[in-house]
Design a protein around this motif. Structure first.
Motif, PDB file in Angstrom:
ATOM      1  N   THR A   1      -2.907  -6.568  -6.667  1.00 44.04           N
ATOM      2  CA  THR A   1      -2.352  -5.784  -5.577  1.00 44.04           C
ATOM      3  C   THR A   1      -1.468  -6.724  -4.740  1.00 44.04           C
ATOM      4  OG1 THR A   1      -4.146  -6.299  -4.023  1.00 44.04           O
ATOM      5  CG2 THR A   1      -4.446  -4.372  -5.467  1.00 44.04           C
ATOM      6  N   PRO A   2      -0.713  -6.176  -3.810  1.00 39.60           N
ATOM      7  CA  PRO A   2       0.014  -7.071  -2.905  1.00 39.60           C
ATOM      8  C   PRO A   2      -0.958  -8.026  -2.202  1.00 39.60           C
ATOM      9  CG  PRO A   2       0.806  -4.831  -2.674  1.00 39.60           C
ATOM     10  CD  PRO A   2      -0.405  -4.760  -3.557  1.00 39.60           C
ATOM     11  N   GLY A   3      -0.499  -9.222  -1.933  1.00 38.27           N
ATOM     12  CA  GLY A   3      -1.356 -10.204  -1.286  1.00 38.27           C
ATOM     13  C   GLY A   3      -1.243 -10.154   0.227  1.00 38.27           C
ATOM     14  N   PHE A   4      -2.023 -10.992   0.870  1.00 44.93           N
ATOM     15  CA  PHE A   4      -1.970 -11.115   2.325  1.00 44.93           C
ATOM     16  C   PHE A   4      -2.632 -12.420   2.746  1.00 44.93           C
ATOM     17  CE2 PHE A   4      -5.772  -8.619   1.249  1.00 44.93           C
ATOM     18  CZ  PHE A   4      -6.774  -9.319   1.906  1.00 44.93           C
ATOM     19  N   ASN A   5      -2.339 -12.841   3.943  1.00 38.64           N
ATOM     20  CA  ASN A   5      -2.982 -14.002   4.544  1.00 38.64           C
ATOM     21  C   ASN A   5      -3.815 -13.493   5.704  1.00 38.64           C
ATOM     22  OD1 ASN A   5      -3.362 -16.252   6.471  1.00 38.64           O
ATOM     23  ND2 ASN A   5      -2.119 -17.407   5.023  1.00 38.64           N
ATOM     24  N   ALA A   6      -5.113 -13.687   5.620  1.00 47.98           N
ATOM     25  CA  ALA A   6      -6.016 -13.100   6.604  1.00 47.98           C
ATOM     26  C   ALA A   6      -5.779 -13.616   8.015  1.00 47.98           C
ATOM     27  CB  ALA A   6      -7.466 -13.381   6.197  1.00 47.98           C
ATOM     28  N   ALA A   7      -5.152 -14.776   8.137  1.00 49.47           N
ATOM     29  CA  ALA A   7      -4.926 -15.352   9.453  1.00 49.47           C
ATOM     30  C   ALA A   7      -3.696 -14.777  10.147  1.00 49.47           C
ATOM     31  CB  ALA A   7      -4.789 -16.869   9.348  1.00 49.47           C
ATOM     32  N   VAL A   8      -2.734 -14.283   9.371  1.00 52.51           N
ATOM     33  CA  VAL A   8      -1.463 -13.877   9.986  1.00 52.51           C
ATOM     34  C   VAL A   8      -1.002 -12.467   9.607  1.00 52.51           C
ATOM     35  CG1 VAL A   8      -0.663 -16.261  10.184  1.00 52.51           C
ATOM     36  CG2 VAL A   8      -0.095 -14.960   8.136  1.00 52.51           C
ATOM     37  N   SER A   9      -1.508 -11.898   8.511  1.00 53.85           N
ATOM     38  CA  SER A   9      -1.049 -10.568   8.081  1.00 53.85           C
ATOM     39  C   SER A   9      -1.599  -9.484   9.002  1.00 53.85           C
ATOM     40  CB  SER A   9      -1.494 -10.295   6.640  1.00 53.85           C
ATOM     41  OG  SER A   9      -0.876 -11.178   5.741  1.00 53.85           O
ATOM     42  N   SER A  10      -0.876  -8.382   9.084  1.00 51.77           N
ATOM     43  CA  SER A  10      -1.308  -7.260   9.916  1.00 51.77           C
ATOM     44  C   SER A  10      -2.437  -6.500   9.242  1.00 51.77           C
ATOM     45  CB  SER A  10      -0.133  -6.309  10.165  1.00 51.77           C
ATOM     46  OG  SER A  10       0.243  -5.676   8.944  1.00 51.77           O
ATOM     47  N   ASP A  11      -3.155  -5.710  10.038  1.00 52.15           N
ATOM     48  CA  ASP A  11      -4.206  -4.862   9.469  1.00 52.15           C
ATOM     49  C   ASP A  11      -3.628  -3.908   8.429  1.00 52.15           C
ATOM     50  OD1 ASP A  11      -6.102  -6.078  11.019  1.00 52.15           O
ATOM     51  OD2 ASP A  11      -6.464  -4.365  12.348  1.00 52.15           O
ATOM     52  N   ASP A  12      -2.415  -3.408   8.691  1.00 51.14           N
ATOM     53  CA  ASP A  12      -1.795  -2.487   7.739  1.00 51.14           C
ATOM     54  C   ASP A  12      -1.578  -3.155   6.386  1.00 51.14           C
ATOM     55  OD1 ASP A  12      -1.736  -0.387   9.492  1.00 51.14           O
ATOM     56  OD2 ASP A  12       0.357  -0.669  10.089  1.00 51.14           O
ATOM     57  N   GLU A  13      -1.117  -4.412   6.381  1.00 52.14           N
ATOM     58  CA  GLU A  13      -0.900  -5.121   5.116  1.00 52.14           C
ATOM     59  C   GLU A  13      -2.209  -5.292   4.351  1.00 52.14           C
ATOM     60  OE1 GLU A  13       2.560  -8.308   5.364  1.00 52.14           O
ATOM     61  OE2 GLU A  13       1.319  -8.416   7.163  1.00 52.14           O
ATOM     62  N   ILE A  14      -3.246  -5.662   5.064  1.00 54.02           N
ATOM     63  CA  ILE A  14      -4.550  -5.854   4.408  1.00 54.02           C
ATOM     64  C   ILE A  14      -5.096  -4.521   3.928  1.00 54.02           C
ATOM     65  CG2 ILE A  14      -6.909  -6.692   4.713  1.00 54.02           C
ATOM     66  CD1 ILE A  14      -5.834  -8.624   6.841  1.00 54.02           C
ATOM     67  N   ASN A  15      -5.004  -3.498   4.772  1.00 53.45           N
ATOM     68  CA  ASN A  15      -5.496  -2.170   4.383  1.00 53.45           C
ATOM     69  C   ASN A  15      -4.769  -1.628   3.164  1.00 53.45           C
ATOM     70  OD1 ASN A  15      -7.672  -1.314   6.044  1.00 53.45           O
ATOM     71  ND2 ASN A  15      -6.262  -1.139   7.782  1.00 53.45           N
ATOM     72  N   ASN A  16      -3.481  -1.869   3.069  1.00 51.36           N
ATOM     73  CA  ASN A  16      -2.722  -1.383   1.913  1.00 51.36           C
ATOM     74  C   ASN A  16      -3.251  -1.990   0.614  1.00 51.36           C
ATOM     75  OD1 ASN A  16      -1.063   0.195   3.494  1.00 51.36           O
ATOM     76  ND2 ASN A  16       0.591  -1.314   3.610  1.00 51.36           N
ATOM     77  N   ALA A  17      -3.557  -3.285   0.648  1.00 52.49           N
ATOM     78  CA  ALA A  17      -4.080  -3.945  -0.546  1.00 52.49           C
ATOM     79  C   ALA A  17      -5.461  -3.404  -0.900  1.00 52.49           C
ATOM     80  CB  ALA A  17      -4.139  -5.455  -0.329  1.00 52.49           C
ATOM     81  N   ILE A  18      -6.303  -3.209   0.101  1.00 49.22           N
ATOM     82  CA  ILE A  18      -7.658  -2.723  -0.169  1.00 49.22           C
ATOM     83  C   ILE A  18      -7.631  -1.265  -0.622  1.00 49.22           C
ATOM     84  CG2 ILE A  18      -9.942  -2.323   0.827  1.00 49.22           C
ATOM     85  CD1 ILE A  18      -9.389  -4.646   2.744  1.00 49.22           C
ATOM     86  N   ALA A  19      -6.752  -0.466  -0.029  1.00 52.85           N
ATOM     87  CA  ALA A  19      -6.633   0.940  -0.434  1.00 52.85           C
ATOM     88  C   ALA A  19      -6.205   1.044  -1.892  1.00 52.85           C
ATOM     89  CB  ALA A  19      -5.641   1.666   0.468  1.00 52.85           C
ATOM     90  N   GLU A  20      -5.273   0.203  -2.306  1.00 54.07           N
ATOM     91  CA  GLU A  20      -4.841   0.199  -3.705  1.00 54.07           C
ATOM     92  C   GLU A  20      -5.990  -0.224  -4.619  1.00 54.07           C
ATOM     93  OE1 GLU A  20      -1.440  -2.001  -6.423  1.00 54.07           O
ATOM     94  OE2 GLU A  20      -0.977  -1.506  -4.331  1.00 54.07           O
ATOM     95  N   THR A  21      -6.787  -1.173  -4.151  1.00 49.98           N
ATOM     96  CA  THR A  21      -7.956  -1.615  -4.921  1.00 49.98           C
ATOM     97  C   THR A  21      -8.948  -0.474  -5.091  1.00 49.98           C
ATOM     98  OG1 THR A  21      -7.719  -3.871  -4.088  1.00 49.98           O
ATOM     99  CG2 THR A  21      -9.885  -3.247  -4.941  1.00 49.98           C
ATOM    100  N   ALA A  22      -9.229   0.236  -4.007  1.00 51.01           N
ATOM    101  CA  ALA A  22     -10.163   1.353  -4.073  1.00 51.01           C
ATOM    102  C   ALA A  22      -9.675   2.423  -5.048  1.00 51.01           C
ATOM    103  CB  ALA A  22     -10.357   1.953  -2.682  1.00 51.01           C
ATOM    104  N   SER A  23      -8.375   2.662  -5.043  1.00 48.11           N
ATOM    105  CA  SER A  23      -7.802   3.650  -5.952  1.00 48.11           C
ATOM    106  C   SER A  23      -7.965   3.227  -7.415  1.00 48.11           C
ATOM    107  CB  SER A  23      -6.329   3.862  -5.613  1.00 48.11           C
ATOM    108  OG  SER A  23      -5.716   4.736  -6.522  1.00 48.11           O
ATOM    109  N   ARG A  24      -7.708   1.943  -7.699  1.00 48.27           N
ATOM    110  CA  ARG A  24      -7.837   1.452  -9.071  1.00 48.27           C
ATOM    111  C   ARG A  24      -9.278   1.538  -9.555  1.00 48.27           C
ATOM    112  NH1 ARG A  24      -3.932  -1.800 -11.326  1.00 48.27           N
ATOM    113  NH2 ARG A  24      -5.269  -1.558 -13.171  1.00 48.27           N
ATOM    114  N   LEU A  25     -10.212   1.184  -8.692  1.00 43.55           N
ATOM    115  CA  LEU A  25     -11.622   1.243  -9.080  1.00 43.55           C
ATOM    116  C   LEU A  25     -12.061   2.685  -9.336  1.00 43.55           C
ATOM    117  CD1 LEU A  25     -13.184  -1.342  -6.611  1.00 43.55           C
ATOM    118  CD2 LEU A  25     -12.822  -1.633  -9.064  1.00 43.55           C
TER     119      LEU A  25
END
Length: 290
Positions: free
Chosen positions: A31-55
């Protein structure tokens, strides 16, 4: 099907592996990556949402999540990631740790060693078989990150615009990228993700590695990593582990993998294990199938 979900999260992309809790084949995806220290919640949520969809498509549900990621070097960043993961997987306890700890576990399992990362950025640390007990701060691509893709890109731009590479290499670079000095400065100083931009130039070095000046540039970048980071760990290992001469060195990352020959020259006579990516070994570590 219940699974253990393991992630190797980089700033550019995040690699995931779903390992069935019982015997069976797992599957991996990105999925798209992110840096937990600087990325926005939206960027992190997008990656996790895509993960949930794939699973969901694969009919898998995490029972436990192990996330190793860029920017997860502080408790607050780790809590941020686990909180967002639990929003999507409320019944799966999630643990978040640094990508450096992930590299160490992939390289050494439960044994001690000097773990390093050479990808977009660089990092290193002394691992005691359980946790990272000592590290030399990499300081990021502006102040440090020697040996990383971003560092290589920075050294390439300097060599191109200061005309210290052969003219045919400079012409090839300018024709391929279309970059002018002004445009390169704009990309680095005024646009988002300059570290990714710099690291994106590393393939040009690989394509022209047979040119002695290019090989020297790459090798010297790894020598800089050795002198600023690796050489500090022998003393630390002797003090903290009592085994200065036996602590092995391992490096994870695409830069280390694609420039193995120049890395070996720069680190000689050290014997170094290189992994392109840690995910497969991390899956073995967390499923007990090493």
């Amino acid at each position: 099907m219940k699974c253990i979900l393991i992630a190797d999260g980089g700033s550019t992309k995040c690699a995931w592996y779903a390992a069935p809790c019982r015997q069976g084949d797992g599957f991996s995806f990105t999925t798209p990556g992110f840096n937990a220290a600087v990325s926005s919640d939206d960027e992190i949520n997008n990656a996790i949402a895509e993960t949930a969809s794939r699973l969901k498509t694969e009919g898998m549900m995490p029972e436990k999540i192990f996330f190793y990621g860029a920017g997860c070097g502080s408790p607050s960043s780790c809590i941020r990631v686990t909180t967002l993961l639990n929003n999507y997987f409320p019944e799966a306890p999630a643990e978040a740790d640094s990508d450096l700890l992930g590299a160490a576990r992939a390289l050494f399992g439960n044994a001690p060693g000097i773990a390093c990362i050479l990808g977009t950025g660089s990092n290193s640390g002394l691992y005691d078989g359980s946790v990272i007990i000592y590290r030399v701060p990499p300081l990021g691509f502006i102040l440090g990150d020697e040996g990383s893709g971003a560092y290589l890109g920075k050294e390439l731009l300097k060599a191109v615009f200061r005309r210290t590479l052969p003219s045919e290499i400079i012409t090839r670079f300018e024709t391929l990228t279309g970059l002018t000095e002004a445009e390169a400065i704009t990309r680095v100083y005024r646009m988002e993700a300059p570290n990714r931009f710099l690291a994106s130039l590393a393939p040009f070095l690989k394509e022209n590695i047979d040119t002695p000046e290019v090989a020297s540039l790459v090798r010297n970048s790894f020598v800089a990593f050795r002198t600023t980071s690796l050489e500090h760990y022998r003393t630390a290992a002797n003090t903290l582990l009592g085994e200065a001469s036996s602590a092995p060195v391992g490096i994870v990352g695409s830069i280390a993998f694609h420039f193995k020959a120049q890395l070996a020259e720069a680190l000689s006579p050290m014997s170094v294990r290189v992994l392109k990516a840690p995910l497969e070994e991390l899956a073995r570590f967390h499923t007990g199938r090493r």
